[in-house]
Motif scaffolding. Structure first.
Motif, PDB file in Angstrom:
ATOM      1  N   ILE A 155      19.369  44.131   6.184  1.00  0.00           N
ATOM      2  CA  ILE A 155      19.425  44.829   7.474  1.00  0.00           C
ATOM      3  C   ILE A 155      18.812  43.951   8.564  1.00  0.00           C
ATOM      4  CG2 ILE A 155      18.565  46.816   8.784  1.00  0.00           C
ATOM      5  CD1 ILE A 155      18.706  48.414   6.132  1.00  0.00           C
ATOM      6  N   ALA A 156      17.672  43.336   8.269  1.00  0.00           N
ATOM      7  CA  ALA A 156      16.998  42.475   9.242  1.00  0.00           C
ATOM      8  C   ALA A 156      17.863  41.274   9.614  1.00  0.00           C
ATOM      9  CB  ALA A 156      15.646  42.020   8.700  1.00  0.00           C
ATOM     10  N   THR A 157      18.540  40.697   8.634  1.00  0.00           N
ATOM     11  CA  THR A 157      19.414  39.543   8.889  1.00  0.00           C
ATOM     12  C   THR A 157      20.583  39.939   9.779  1.00  0.00           C
ATOM     13  OG1 THR A 157      18.805  38.532   6.785  1.00  0.00           O
ATOM     14  CG2 THR A 157      20.866  37.782   7.798  1.00  0.00           C
ATOM     15  N   GLU A 158      21.170  41.082   9.495  1.00  0.00           N
ATOM     16  CA  GLU A 158      22.290  41.543  10.320  1.00  0.00           C
ATOM     17  C   GLU A 158      21.828  41.831  11.741  1.00  0.00           C
ATOM     18  OE1 GLU A 158      25.929  44.801  10.232  1.00  0.00           O
ATOM     19  OE2 GLU A 158      24.582  44.663   8.509  1.00  0.00           O
ATOM     20  N   ALA A 159      20.646  42.434  11.887  1.00  0.00           N
ATOM     21  CA  ALA A 159      20.096  42.699  13.221  1.00  0.00           C
ATOM     22  C   ALA A 159      19.846  41.389  13.963  1.00  0.00           C
ATOM     23  CB  ALA A 159      18.802  43.506  13.118  1.00  0.00           C
ATOM     24  N   PHE A 160      19.293  40.396  13.266  1.00  0.00           N
ATOM     25  CA  PHE A 160      19.041  39.087  13.876  1.00  0.00           C
ATOM     26  C   PHE A 160      20.344  38.456  14.365  1.00  0.00           C
ATOM     27  CE2 PHE A 160      18.789  34.448  13.439  1.00  0.00           C
ATOM     28  CZ  PHE A 160      17.779  34.182  14.354  1.00  0.00           C
ATOM     29  N   ALA A 161      21.379  38.527  13.542  1.00  0.00           N
ATOM     30  CA  ALA A 161      22.664  37.931  13.907  1.00  0.00           C
ATOM     31  C   ALA A 161      23.287  38.625  15.116  1.00  0.00           C
ATOM     32  CB  ALA A 161      23.622  37.973  12.721  1.00  0.00           C
ATOM     33  N   LEU A 162      22.921  39.876  15.353  1.00  0.00           N
ATOM     34  CA  LEU A 162      23.430  40.614  16.514  1.00  0.00           C
ATOM     35  C   LEU A 162      22.522  40.467  17.732  1.00  0.00           C
ATOM     36  CD1 LEU A 162      24.579  43.883  14.732  1.00  0.00           C
ATOM     37  CD2 LEU A 162      26.057  42.189  15.831  1.00  0.00           C
ATOM     38  N   GLY A 163      21.458  39.677  17.589  1.00  0.00           N
ATOM     39  CA  GLY A 163      20.559  39.436  18.715  1.00  0.00           C
ATOM     40  C   GLY A 163      19.305  40.294  18.702  1.00  0.00           C
ATOM     41  N   GLY A 164      19.113  41.099  17.674  1.00  0.00           N
ATOM     42  CA  GLY A 164      17.911  41.927  17.560  1.00  0.00           C
ATOM     43  C   GLY A 164      16.931  41.286  16.607  1.00  0.00           C
ATOM     44  N   SER A 165      15.851  41.997  16.345  1.00  0.00           N
ATOM     45  CA  SER A 165      14.898  41.465  15.374  1.00  0.00           C
ATOM     46  C   SER A 165      14.078  42.603  14.781  1.00  0.00           C
ATOM     47  CB  SER A 165      13.974  40.428  16.005  1.00  0.00           C
ATOM     48  OG  SER A 165      13.121  41.049  16.939  1.00  0.00           O
ATOM     49  N   ILE A 166      13.685  42.406  13.558  1.00  0.00           N
ATOM     50  CA  ILE A 166      12.754  43.296  12.868  1.00  0.00           C
ATOM     51  C   ILE A 166      11.631  42.391  12.383  1.00  0.00           C
ATOM     52  CG2 ILE A 166      12.428  44.890  10.939  1.00  0.00           C
ATOM     53  CD1 ILE A 166      15.438  45.560  11.160  1.00  0.00           C
ATOM     54  N   SER A 167      10.436  42.639  12.879  1.00  0.00           N
ATOM     55  CA  SER A 167       9.319  41.734  12.599  1.00  0.00           C
ATOM     56  C   SER A 167       8.900  41.797  11.131  1.00  0.00           C
ATOM     57  CB  SER A 167       8.124  42.072  13.484  1.00  0.00           C
ATOM     58  OG  SER A 167       7.542  43.299  13.070  1.00  0.00           O
ATOM     59  N   SER A 168       8.254  40.743  10.684  1.00  0.00           N
ATOM     60  CA  SER A 168       7.718  40.701   9.318  1.00  0.00           C
ATOM     61  C   SER A 168       6.720  41.820   9.106  1.00  0.00           C
ATOM     62  CB  SER A 168       7.045  39.358   9.051  1.00  0.00           C
ATOM     63  OG  SER A 168       7.980  38.325   9.128  1.00  0.00           O
ATOM     64  N   GLU A 169       5.928  42.111  10.131  1.00  0.00           N
ATOM     65  CA  GLU A 169       4.947  43.187  10.029  1.00  0.00           C
ATOM     66  C   GLU A 169       5.641  44.531   9.800  1.00  0.00           C
ATOM     67  OE1 GLU A 169       1.441  45.321  12.690  1.00  0.00           O
ATOM     68  OE2 GLU A 169       2.354  43.460  13.397  1.00  0.00           O
ATOM     69  N   ASN A 170       6.731  44.775  10.532  1.00  0.00           N
ATOM     70  CA  ASN A 170       7.495  46.019  10.331  1.00  0.00           C
ATOM     71  C   ASN A 170       8.090  46.078   8.928  1.00  0.00           C
ATOM     72  OD1 ASN A 170       6.939  47.051  12.835  1.00  0.00           O
ATOM     73  ND2 ASN A 170       8.894  46.461  13.735  1.00  0.00           N
ATOM     74  N   MET A 171       8.532  44.925   8.429  1.00  0.00           N
ATOM     75  CA  MET A 171       9.104  44.875   7.072  1.00  0.00           C
ATOM     76  C   MET A 171       8.044  45.253   6.038  1.00  0.00           C
ATOM     77  SD  MET A 171      12.361  43.692   7.196  1.00  0.00           S
ATOM     78  CE  MET A 171      12.688  42.732   5.748  1.00  0.00           C
ATOM     79  N   VAL A 172       6.854  44.656   6.153  1.00  0.00           N
ATOM     80  CA  VAL A 172       5.773  44.936   5.197  1.00  0.00           C
ATOM     81  C   VAL A 172       5.369  46.400   5.281  1.00  0.00           C
ATOM     82  CG1 VAL A 172       3.350  44.449   4.642  1.00  0.00           C
ATOM     83  CG2 VAL A 172       4.931  42.567   5.120  1.00  0.00           C
ATOM     84  N   ASN A 173       5.195  46.891   6.506  1.00  0.00           N
ATOM     85  CA  ASN A 173       4.814  48.299   6.676  1.00  0.00           C
ATOM     86  C   ASN A 173       5.869  49.233   6.100  1.00  0.00           C
ATOM     87  OD1 ASN A 173       2.335  47.780   7.894  1.00  0.00           O
ATOM     88  ND2 ASN A 173       3.217  47.752   9.947  1.00  0.00           N
ATOM     89  N   LYS A 174       7.109  48.882   6.284  1.00  0.00           N
ATOM     90  CA  LYS A 174       8.208  49.708   5.758  1.00  0.00           C
ATOM     91  C   LYS A 174       8.151  49.747   4.232  1.00  0.00           C
ATOM     92  CE  LYS A 174      12.108  51.957   5.825  1.00  0.00           C
ATOM     93  NZ  LYS A 174      12.129  53.357   6.197  1.00  0.00           N
ATOM     94  N   VAL A 175       7.918  48.608   3.609  1.00  0.00           N
ATOM     95  CA  VAL A 175       7.814  48.568   2.147  1.00  0.00           C
ATOM     96  C   VAL A 175       6.664  49.451   1.692  1.00  0.00           C
ATOM     97  CG1 VAL A 175       7.273  47.114   0.149  1.00  0.00           C
ATOM     98  CG2 VAL A 175       8.916  46.312   1.849  1.00  0.00           C
ATOM     99  N   LEU A 176       5.518  49.319   2.331  1.00  0.00           N
ATOM    100  CA  LEU A 176       4.348  50.108   1.931  1.00  0.00           C
ATOM    101  C   LEU A 176       4.582  51.604   2.139  1.00  0.00           C
ATOM    102  CD1 LEU A 176       1.448  47.843   3.238  1.00  0.00           C
ATOM    103  CD2 LEU A 176       2.251  48.129   0.870  1.00  0.00           C
ATOM    104  N   ARG A 177       5.209  51.983   3.259  1.00  0.00           N
ATOM    105  CA  ARG A 177       5.477  53.396   3.533  1.00  0.00           C
ATOM    106  C   ARG A 177       6.522  53.984   2.591  1.00  0.00           C
ATOM    107  NH1 ARG A 177       6.307  51.787   8.897  1.00  0.00           N
ATOM    108  NH2 ARG A 177       8.487  52.370   8.671  1.00  0.00           N
TER     109      ARG A 177
END
Length: 194
Positions: A153-175
């Motif tokens: 999902i993060a890669t697809e967002a990046f390719a479309l010009g968006g971004s999901i930070s590493s911090e958001n990724m880690v927090n998402k995994v933990l949650r």
């Protein structure tokens, strides 16, 4: 399998099927650059078949047998790039670029066909953000598999010009961890705090 075969297997982008354009585009850019940076430059700048003046003073295509070394070399970069593009699209998508002889034209055609307008791109980014927020780890899923889904999902967002930070990724995994993991993590944090 020798090491050169193994190394080359990592360069192959997915087959473009129309639904994975953002990922394909990102991987294809580096696939072509790894083949030859000059092939990627041809996609950016274009290539024109050599021409010459005929007896009436009109420009016509120059016969390949009479091309200079430089003209042949430039053509080879175009051929490398267009071959990489042709060999990484499915047959349905290939129909859109089958008559292209210049790599830049094939790239642009795919971009126009598969990449959306700004408003559609923004909508897709909102959809990906919602998908990211709603994604939950399945009970029997490993953390590595869940992380892989998040990274897609993060890669697809990046390719479309968006971004999901590493911090958001880690927090998402933990949650998103199932209760069986949350209790263990809570217990480990409690031990660490003492």
């Amino acid at each position: 399998m020798d090491s050169s075969t193994t190394a080359n297997s990592f360069l192959k982008p997915p087959i473009l099927d129309g639904m994975n354009y953002a990922l394909w585009k990102t991987m294809m850019r580096y696939t072509i650059k790894s083949m030859d940076v000059r092939a990627w430059k041809i996609i950016l700048t274009g290539w024109t078949p050599p021409k010459m003046l005929d007896q009436e003073g009109e420009y016509i295509l120059k016969p390949e047998a009479t091309w200079t070394v430089e003209e042949t070399q430039s053509s080879s970069y175009n051929v490398k790039a267009i071959n990489a593009i042709f060999s990484s699209v499915d047959m349905r998508i290939f129909g859109h670029i089958a008559d292209c002889t210049v790599a830049k034209d094939a790239w642009k055609t795919l971009q126009e066909h598969c990449e959306e307008t700004d408003s559609v791109r923004r909508t897709r980014l909102r959809f990906l953000n919602t998908k990211f927020e709603n994604l939950r780890m399945d009970e029997n899923e490993t953390i590595a598999d869940y992380d892989k889904r998040l990274k897609e999902i993060a890669t697809e967002a990046f390719a479309l010009g968006g971004s999901i930070s590493s911090e958001n990724m880690v927090n998402k995994v933990l949650r998103s961890l199932p209760r069986r993991f949350n209790g263990k993590i809570w217990a480990l944090e409690k031990v660490k705090d003492t």
